[in-house]
Scaffold this active site. Structure first.
Site, mmCIF file in Angstrom:
data_model
loop_
_atom_site.group_PDB
_atom_site.id
_atom_site.type_symbol
_atom_site.label_atom_id
_atom_site.label_comp_id
_atom_site.label_asym_id
_atom_site.label_seq_id
_atom_site.Cartn_x
_atom_site.Cartn_y
_atom_site.Cartn_z
ATOM 1 N N GLU A 182 30.912 -80.144 -5.842
ATOM 2 C CA GLU A 182 31.699 -79.021 -6.366
ATOM 3 C C GLU A 182 31.411 -77.792 -5.501
ATOM 4 O O GLU A 182 30.252 -77.428 -5.280
ATOM 5 C CB GLU A 182 31.331 -78.766 -7.838
ATOM 6 C CG GLU A 182 32.161 -77.661 -8.452
ATOM 7 C CD GLU A 182 32.253 -77.740 -9.978
ATOM 8 O OE1 GLU A 182 31.930 -78.800 -10.557
ATOM 9 O OE2 GLU A 182 32.651 -76.728 -10.587
ATOM 10 N N ARG A 183 32.465 -77.191 -5.008
ATOM 11 C CA ARG A 183 32.360 -76.027 -4.123
ATOM 12 C C ARG A 183 31.576 -76.345 -2.849
ATOM 13 O O ARG A 183 30.889 -75.481 -2.296
ATOM 14 C CB ARG A 183 31.714 -74.825 -4.832
ATOM 15 C CG ARG A 183 32.270 -74.523 -6.196
ATOM 16 C CD ARG A 183 33.752 -74.316 -6.192
ATOM 17 N NE ARG A 183 34.283 -74.057 -7.526
ATOM 18 C CZ ARG A 183 35.590 -73.989 -7.776
ATOM 19 N NH1 ARG A 183 36.468 -74.192 -6.822
ATOM 20 N NH2 ARG A 183 36.022 -73.743 -8.987
ATOM 21 N N GLU A 203 32.023 -72.703 -19.592
ATOM 22 C CA GLU A 203 33.121 -73.416 -18.933
ATOM 23 C C GLU A 203 33.263 -74.845 -19.442
ATOM 24 O O GLU A 203 33.370 -75.798 -18.672
ATOM 25 C CB GLU A 203 32.942 -73.384 -17.406
ATOM 26 C CG GLU A 203 32.951 -71.957 -16.854
ATOM 27 C CD GLU A 203 32.894 -71.873 -15.334
ATOM 28 O OE1 GLU A 203 32.340 -72.788 -14.712
ATOM 29 O OE2 GLU A 203 33.403 -70.881 -14.786
ATOM 30 N N ARG A 211 34.884 -59.849 -19.034
ATOM 31 C CA ARG A 211 34.004 -60.935 -18.582
ATOM 32 C C ARG A 211 32.723 -60.398 -17.939
ATOM 33 O O ARG A 211 31.658 -61.015 -18.052
ATOM 34 C CB ARG A 211 34.765 -61.830 -17.592
ATOM 35 C CG ARG A 211 33.887 -62.896 -16.994
ATOM 36 C CD ARG A 211 34.687 -63.903 -16.203
ATOM 37 N NE ARG A 211 33.799 -64.749 -15.433
ATOM 38 C CZ ARG A 211 34.198 -65.642 -14.541
ATOM 39 N NH1 ARG A 211 35.483 -65.816 -14.313
ATOM 40 N NH2 ARG A 211 33.324 -66.367 -13.874
ATOM 41 N N LYS A 217 23.023 -65.041 -12.262
ATOM 42 C CA LYS A 217 23.723 -64.837 -10.987
ATOM 43 C C LYS A 217 23.521 -63.401 -10.508
ATOM 44 O O LYS A 217 23.319 -62.497 -11.318
ATOM 45 C CB LYS A 217 25.218 -65.130 -11.139
ATOM 46 C CG LYS A 217 25.503 -66.620 -11.333
ATOM 47 C CD LYS A 217 26.996 -66.952 -11.252
ATOM 48 C CE LYS A 217 27.202 -68.455 -11.492
ATOM 49 N NZ LYS A 217 28.601 -68.892 -11.338
ATOM 50 N N ASP A 231 31.064 -63.591 -10.781
ATOM 51 C CA ASP A 231 30.884 -64.949 -10.246
ATOM 52 C C ASP A 231 30.882 -64.989 -8.726
ATOM 53 O O ASP A 231 31.878 -65.389 -8.127
ATOM 54 C CB ASP A 231 32.014 -65.855 -10.791
ATOM 55 C CG ASP A 231 31.754 -67.321 -10.500
ATOM 56 O OD1 ASP A 231 30.616 -67.652 -10.147
ATOM 57 O OD2 ASP A 231 32.693 -68.130 -10.633
ATOM 58 N N GLU A 250 20.108 -66.164 -9.267
ATOM 59 C CA GLU A 250 20.845 -67.302 -8.697
ATOM 60 C C GLU A 250 21.814 -66.746 -7.661
ATOM 61 O O GLU A 250 22.658 -65.905 -7.974
ATOM 62 C CB GLU A 250 21.607 -68.039 -9.814
ATOM 63 C CG GLU A 250 22.464 -69.182 -9.288
ATOM 64 C CD GLU A 250 23.188 -69.966 -10.410
ATOM 65 O OE1 GLU A 250 22.639 -70.108 -11.528
ATOM 66 O OE2 GLU A 250 24.310 -70.428 -10.158
ATOM 67 N N GLU A 260 31.970 -70.219 -1.794
ATOM 68 C CA GLU A 260 33.110 -70.515 -2.670
ATOM 69 C C GLU A 260 34.207 -69.453 -2.583
ATOM 70 O O GLU A 260 35.387 -69.788 -2.485
ATOM 71 C CB GLU A 260 32.618 -70.634 -4.122
ATOM 72 C CG GLU A 260 33.754 -70.796 -5.118
ATOM 73 C CD GLU A 260 33.299 -70.902 -6.569
ATOM 74 O OE1 GLU A 260 32.080 -70.950 -6.826
ATOM 75 O OE2 GLU A 260 34.182 -70.935 -7.443
ATOM 76 N N TRP A 294 40.576 -66.120 -15.889
ATOM 77 C CA TRP A 294 40.552 -66.833 -14.617
ATOM 78 C C TRP A 294 41.704 -66.367 -13.726
ATOM 79 O O TRP A 294 41.926 -66.908 -12.657
ATOM 80 C CB TRP A 294 40.630 -68.361 -14.840
ATOM 81 C CG TRP A 294 39.353 -68.947 -15.376
ATOM 82 C CD1 TRP A 294 38.140 -68.328 -15.453
ATOM 83 C CD2 TRP A 294 39.140 -70.273 -15.894
ATOM 84 N NE1 TRP A 294 37.193 -69.164 -15.995
ATOM 85 C CE2 TRP A 294 37.777 -70.373 -16.285
ATOM 86 C CE3 TRP A 294 39.966 -71.386 -16.085
ATOM 87 C CZ2 TRP A 294 37.233 -71.531 -16.834
ATOM 88 C CZ3 TRP A 294 39.415 -72.543 -16.633
ATOM 89 C CH2 TRP A 294 38.063 -72.618 -17.006
HETATM 90 C C1 GCV Z 1 29.492 -75.442 -11.245
HETATM 91 C C2 GCV Z 1 32.142 -70.911 -10.977
HETATM 92 C C3 GCV Z 1 32.587 -72.050 -10.112
HETATM 93 C C4 GCV Z 1 32.329 -73.389 -10.782
HETATM 94 C C5 GCV Z 1 30.848 -73.474 -11.134
HETATM 95 C C6 GCV Z 1 30.508 -72.297 -12.036
HETATM 96 C C7 GCV Z 1 29.034 -72.253 -12.408
HETATM 97 O O1 GCV Z 1 32.949 -70.802 -12.089
HETATM 98 O O2 GCV Z 1 33.947 -71.891 -9.800
HETATM 99 O O3 GCV Z 1 32.693 -74.405 -9.890
HETATM 100 O O4 GCV Z 1 30.548 -74.685 -11.769
HETATM 101 O O5 GCV Z 1 30.808 -71.094 -11.368
HETATM 102 O O6 GCV Z 1 28.321 -71.497 -11.775
HETATM 103 O O7 GCV Z 1 28.626 -72.948 -13.313
#
Ligand code: GCV
Length: 720
Positions: A191-192, A315, A360, A384, A389, A411, A417, A567
């Protein structure tokens, strides 16, 4: 020497010879980037002459796998750099020995009686000394892993052509847990991920373990990265099945000599999916017992297992709130399961449930801050860097400085991404520096994020940091040769969050490309400017999350089709006839109030808000007068143009380096820069055309005419 010893020393020579070939790339024709920054090609002759007398033999006694790794790395690395073999010896019998180890592994080091306690479990000391009248360099540590880190540091000195006379260096990592988070799925996709498939071949494991994993561990150890969460936080329960645990154990076996501990992302509903229970309610005794047993099973197979990483109630992932419990209930239940084994739980703060009219950017704070002081001692709350994000630029996350009684771990996202994938050259150290240097004012001036992360502000006992990895099966690991620098930068900052971006870039260039001073200075400049330039052509002046939905590559500020309002880019930029940006002040969502004064007041006032965050905190009128004297609209357009100009200039700069950079990597980067220019133009044109429908103002002088119409940009996303 008896026959066994002879056999094993013969084997050692053979394996060292092979290692030397691997480390120096002997026989490798193509410059594919596989060797990362661990290239040990011969240095210029005058450097070899300087170093040679000081590096004649390697004395790293001890039979463990880590001591083997130290020997191989030092012997292979030094031999490669010095253009000829370096003896591996049992004792110091000549000038120029490099002695590495711990008081336990090396009687020589023990005899020095150095006070090493202050170095902690992972630090090292490197000193130039006389041993029995002979000049030597000693790399000493309390643990073999510390000695390994010292060995890599010593090699870095050589690779970057530093003096190795009169060395007296003591270092230890400032943060305890320095880990990569892999968003790797069991089917091999990432993913990403923008560098091929997952490095873990789950199909073949545990019987076949890709030798490449050893190089992954080496690269991490060279930076001091000591943890790796193998699977995606959007986790599949099967990762915790007996079958997959055996596979993870095989990986852990390869990582262990390099000090990299394995962690697993745990799906909160695993007791149902794997255990056949009816619920995953953390208050259900059967659930708690299931996790305890699961932890016991894991530690049987992986005695140094690090712990669980958890994305819960975020999510669509399950979590304690699915059962009307809260984040603390969930985290502490898991923490109790791993506590007997000294394991930890890393609970992610990336939680933002969509509510009507909510912001958000304020959601994680709202969800987690009320639990300050409630998490167990072996829980880290992973936050994060920014409140939304991993945008190209965000202000620091307001949870930093808001949870003094909670162990926070930043994080960061190494994989790009929202930053042009592995197509764009964007060196992220300056972005991370900006984050670390942010003053939260939580305990008055100087309460920087760094001091929260390293535990010094609140005496945090357990500290850590995670980077979402950008590694994959591509030969060059990271997709773009320069993306390797972000893996490098993450590791170096995790070790010392005070390091300057310039130093990190300088080291990386010297180790990866060349020590040629002109090239080093040209590339350092390019790297240091690259992130700001990307912000210019993507999201200047506080814009954020205006990427094409889903894949997040390329612009789509018009996008409003996602099922969740938050989103959609339109949710974030709020463009209208009056202006642009999200009002997070009292007249809007007021999430600016989550920051401490005076930061809060600085951000909240349009006049004092740093211009780089203007549209983050304010709905800025199109004709708002900027510090430059220009109106906001003009300034915005000029930022977009500046970003494009930078990419063009960088292409020219790169072309000039054709004679100093090897042809393979030069061509590969040139190709990527061409994509970056195409994309930067696309970003500029698409965003300005779209925002112009609201601003209704002409493009200022100096901004090129768009290449296509808005409709054309809207019809098709950028291809990657
Ligand atoms: C792993 C964002 C990304 C998702 C990711 C999420 C996260 O939304 O687009 O791909 O999922 O962050 O950090 O959990």
């Amino acid at each position: 020497m008896n026959s066994d010893q002879r056999r094993s020393s013969g084997a050692l020579l053979v394996s060292l010879a092979i290692a030397v070939m691997l480390l120096t790339g002997a026989g490798v024709k193509a410059e594919d980037g596989y060797r990362l920054w661990l290239r040990y090609d011969p240095l210029p002759q005058q450097m070899i002459e300087l170093y040679r007398p000081r590096v004649t033999s390697i004395v790293a006694t001890g039979g463990s796998a880590t001591m083997d790794a130290i020997r191989v790395e030092l012997a292979g690395g030094c031999a490669g750099l010095l253009g000829g073999p370096v003896l591996v010896a049992e004792k110091v019998d000549r000038d120029g020995a490099v002695v590495a180890g711990t008081p336990k592994s090396s009687p020589l080091i023990a005899s020095l009686n150095w006070p090493l306690a202050g170095l902690g479990p992972e630090g090292f000391r490197i000193r130039s000394v006389k041993l029995g009248g002979r000049a030597a360099t000693v790399i000493a540590a309390n643990s073999e892993i510390g000695a390994l880190y010292g060995a890599f540091h010593f090699l870095r000195l050589l690779q970057t052509q530093q003096s190795i006379n009169n060395l007296n260096i003591s270092q230890k990592p400032r943060l305890q847990l320095r880990m990569l988070n892999h968003w790797d799925n069991l089917d091999g996709s990432v993913e990403r991920g923008y560098a091929g498939r997952s490095l873990w071949n789950w199909q073949e494991l545990p019987d076949k373990v890709d030798p490449r994993l050893r190089d992954y561990a080496r690269a991490n150890a060279s930076l001091g990265v000591n943890g790796s969460a193998l699977n995606n936080v959007n986790a599949n329960s099967r990762s915790l099945s007996a079958e997959y645990l055996r596979k993870a154990a095989a990986i852990a076996g390869v990582f262990r000599p390099y000090g990299v501990r394995v962690y697993l992302s745990a799906r909160f509903s695993a007791p149902i999916e794997l255990g056949g229970l009816k619920t995953a309610d953390p208050f259900d005794p059967e659930v708690a017992t299931w996790w305890k047993k699961k932890a016991d099973e894991i530690y049987q197979l992986i005695p140094d297992f690090g712990g669980f990483l958890v994305k819960a109630n975020s999510e669509g992932q399950p979590g304690p709130r699915t059962y009307n419990r809260n984040h603390v209930d969930g985290a502490n239940m898991l923490a109790a399961a791993v506590a007997p084994h000294n394991g930890i739980v890393i609970w992610r703060a990336f939680v933002y449930d969509m509510k009507e009219g909510y912001d958000r950017a304020g959601a994680a704070y709202g969800n987690l801050q009320p639990f300050d002081g409630k998490f167990a001692a072996n829980v880290l709350l992973q936050v994060k860097n920014g409140p939304i994000d991993f945008q190209p630029r965000e202000p620091f996350h307001p949870l930093f400085g808001a949870m003094p009684k909670t162990q926070l771990a930043p994080e960061l996202q190494i994989t790009q991404e929202y930053l042009g994938f592995s197509n764009h050259l964007a060196f992220l150290a300056p972005m991370w520096r900006e984050f670390f240097d942010s003053d939260t004012f939580a305990k008055g001036a100087g309460s920087t994020v760094t001091k929260i992360a390293d535990g010094s502000l609140y005496n945090q006992r357990l500290t850590g940091i995670a980077g979402v990895a950008n590694t994959g099966s591509d030969l060059n690991w990271s997709g773009h040769h320069f993306a390797q620098a972000n893996w490098y930068a993450f590791g170096r900052l995790a070790w010392n969050p005070d390091l300057a971006s310039k130093q990190i870039a300088d080291e990386w260039i010297r180790m990866t490309f060349t020590n040629d001073p002109k090239t080093v200075s040209a590339l350092t400049r390019v790297m240091l400017e690259s992130h700001e330039s990307l912000v210019d052509y993507m999201t200047p002046l506080g814009l954020h999350h205006i990427m094409w939905g889903g894949h997040h590559y390329g612009p789509a500020p018009w996008w409003d089709k996602e099922k969740r309002g938050d989103w959609n880019p339109t949710y974030y930029h709020r463009a209208d006839e009056r202006g642009l940006g999200f009002d997070r002040t009292k007249t809007g969502s007021n999430s600016v109030s989550q920051y401490h004064p005076p930061t809060r007041d600085l951000f909240a006032d349009l006049k004092t808000c740093p211009e780089k965050f203007l549209a983050w905190f304010h709905h800025v009128p199109w004709d708002y007068r900027m510090r430059s004297g220009r109106i906001f609209w003009d300034e915005l357009a000029l930022h977009y143009q500046r970003g494009v100009d930078w990419v063009r200039a960088t292409r020219k700069e790169w072309d000039k380096l054709a004679n100093v950079i090897d042809a393979d990597r030069h061509a590969a980067v040139a190709k990527k820069l061409a994509i970056q220019e195409r994309d930067a133009i696309h970003w500029r044109d698409a965003c300005l055309l779209y925002f112009q429908t609201f601003s209704k103002r002409p493009l200022p002088d100096g901004v090129e005419k768009p290449r296509k119409t808005l409709e054309e940009y809207q019809a098709k996303s950028l291809a990657w």
